[in-house]
Design an enzyme around this catalytic site. Structure first.
Site, mmCIF file in Angstrom:
data_model
loop_
_atom_site.group_PDB
_atom_site.id
_atom_site.type_symbol
_atom_site.label_atom_id
_atom_site.label_comp_id
_atom_site.label_asym_id
_atom_site.label_seq_id
_atom_site.Cartn_x
_atom_site.Cartn_y
_atom_site.Cartn_z
ATOM 1 C CG PHE A 273 21.821 13.697 -12.093
ATOM 2 C CD1 PHE A 273 21.602 12.980 -13.263
ATOM 3 C CD2 PHE A 273 22.622 14.830 -12.163
ATOM 4 C CE1 PHE A 273 22.158 13.381 -14.470
ATOM 5 C CE2 PHE A 273 23.177 15.238 -13.357
ATOM 6 C CZ PHE A 273 22.947 14.515 -14.518
ATOM 7 C CG PHE B 224 12.119 14.988 -14.897
ATOM 8 C CD1 PHE B 224 11.736 16.251 -15.310
ATOM 9 C CD2 PHE B 224 11.434 13.891 -15.415
ATOM 10 C CE1 PHE B 224 10.693 16.430 -16.210
ATOM 11 C CE2 PHE B 224 10.395 14.053 -16.313
ATOM 12 C CZ PHE B 224 10.020 15.327 -16.718
ATOM 13 C CD GLU B 225 13.676 10.623 -13.140
ATOM 14 O OE1 GLU B 225 14.634 11.199 -12.598
ATOM 15 O OE2 GLU B 225 13.438 10.678 -14.362
ATOM 16 C CG HIS C 82 18.905 18.430 -19.228
ATOM 17 N ND1 HIS C 82 17.951 17.757 -19.974
ATOM 18 C CD2 HIS C 82 19.172 17.621 -18.159
ATOM 19 C CE1 HIS C 82 17.667 16.608 -19.387
ATOM 20 N NE2 HIS C 82 18.388 16.502 -18.277
ATOM 21 C CB THR D 37 22.142 21.934 -22.792
ATOM 22 O OG1 THR D 37 21.761 21.151 -21.642
ATOM 23 C CG2 THR D 37 23.362 21.312 -23.448
HETATM 24 N N1 INI Z 1 18.978 15.516 -12.454
HETATM 25 C C1 INI Z 1 19.364 16.127 -11.312
HETATM 26 O O1 INI Z 1 18.891 15.740 -10.237
HETATM 27 N N2 INI Z 1 20.253 17.146 -11.344
HETATM 28 C C2 INI Z 1 20.797 17.603 -12.524
HETATM 29 O O2 INI Z 1 21.627 18.541 -12.473
HETATM 30 C C3 INI Z 1 20.422 16.985 -13.729
HETATM 31 N N3 INI Z 1 20.954 17.441 -14.988
HETATM 32 O O3 INI Z 1 21.626 18.487 -14.997
HETATM 33 O O4 INI Z 1 20.789 16.827 -15.994
HETATM 34 C C4 INI Z 1 19.481 15.913 -13.671
HETATM 35 N N4 INI Z 1 19.087 15.282 -14.780
HETATM 36 C C5 INI Z 1 18.444 13.985 -14.763
HETATM 37 C C6 INI Z 1 16.940 14.117 -14.612
HETATM 38 O O5 INI Z 1 16.576 14.461 -13.298
HETATM 39 C C7 INI Z 1 16.251 12.780 -14.945
HETATM 40 O O6 INI Z 1 16.719 11.796 -14.057
HETATM 41 C C8 INI Z 1 16.503 12.329 -16.370
HETATM 42 O O7 INI Z 1 16.176 13.345 -17.307
HETATM 43 C C9 INI Z 1 15.671 11.071 -16.716
HETATM 44 O O8 INI Z 1 14.272 11.327 -16.580
#
Ligand code: INI
Length: 163
Positions: free
Chosen positions: A25, A60-61, A91, A89
């Site tokens: 991401f 998140f992973e 998030h 948001t």
């Molecule tokens: N993951 C990131 O590494 N950076 C971000 O800015 C981000 N945003 O903003 O959404 C992000 N989201 C994805 C998250 O890490 C997970 O991969 C997803 O929620 C699936 O579990």
């Protein structure tokens, strides 16, 4: 009272087993973070070809993968590289907080240093600035931190406290 000790200026990474976990991401930011980390490890004596890079979907992973690596007995340290950029948001909070807390917990649970090279910024420009732009490269800093922490933990395990 402890004396202030600046970070060692002669860090050595030769022979260390270091793995990197990088987030896909925002890979326009995480790719230069990765370059910075690998360049720093090379400067410190570790061939980048010997550093496995594990890509995960997003920040998140990271804790689960970092924890598995750290618990494997196959690495001396893990470097985590990610970019969490605030959107419209809430998030951001749900990704950045658990990522940081999960990585800290994984390090404490395993005793293996896990460097936090995860940017948490308000916008894209702030992230780019810290990925080799005007504000340095946090991937490079995370790599140096990982190497320093391995040396520090080795020193601690080999020495008793004074007095
Ligand atoms: N993951 C990131 O590494 N950076 C971000 O800015 C981000 N945003 O903003 O959404 C992000 N989201 C994805 C998250 O890490 C997970 O991969 C997803 O929620 C699936 O579990």
């Amino acid at each position: 009272m402890g004396e202030y000790a600046p970070p060692p200026d002669a860090l050595h990474a030769a022979g260390l087993r270091i793995a990197i976990v990088a987030g896909r991401f925002n890979d326009h930011v995480t790719a230069p973070l990765l370059d910075g980390a690998l360049q720093t490890l090379a400067t410190l004596g570790l061939d980048p070809a010997c550093v496995p890079v594990h890509w995960v979907p997003g920040a998140f992973e990271m804790p689960l993968v970092a924890q598995q690596l750290a618990a494997s007995g196959r690495v001396d340290a893990v470097i985590c590289l990610g970019a969490v950029i605030r959107g419209d948001t809430a998030h951001f909070e749900y990704v950045a907080g658990p990522c940081a807390a999960g990585l800290a917990q994984a390090a404490l649970d395993t005793g293996i240093p896990i460097a936090f090279g995860v940017l948490t910024t308000n916008n894209d420009q702030q992230a780019l600035d810290r990925a080799g732009g005007g504000e340095g490269n946090k991937g490079a800093e995370a790599a140096a931190t990982a190497v320093e922490m391995v040396a520090l933990l080795r020193e601690l395990s080999g020495k008793g406290e004074r007095c």
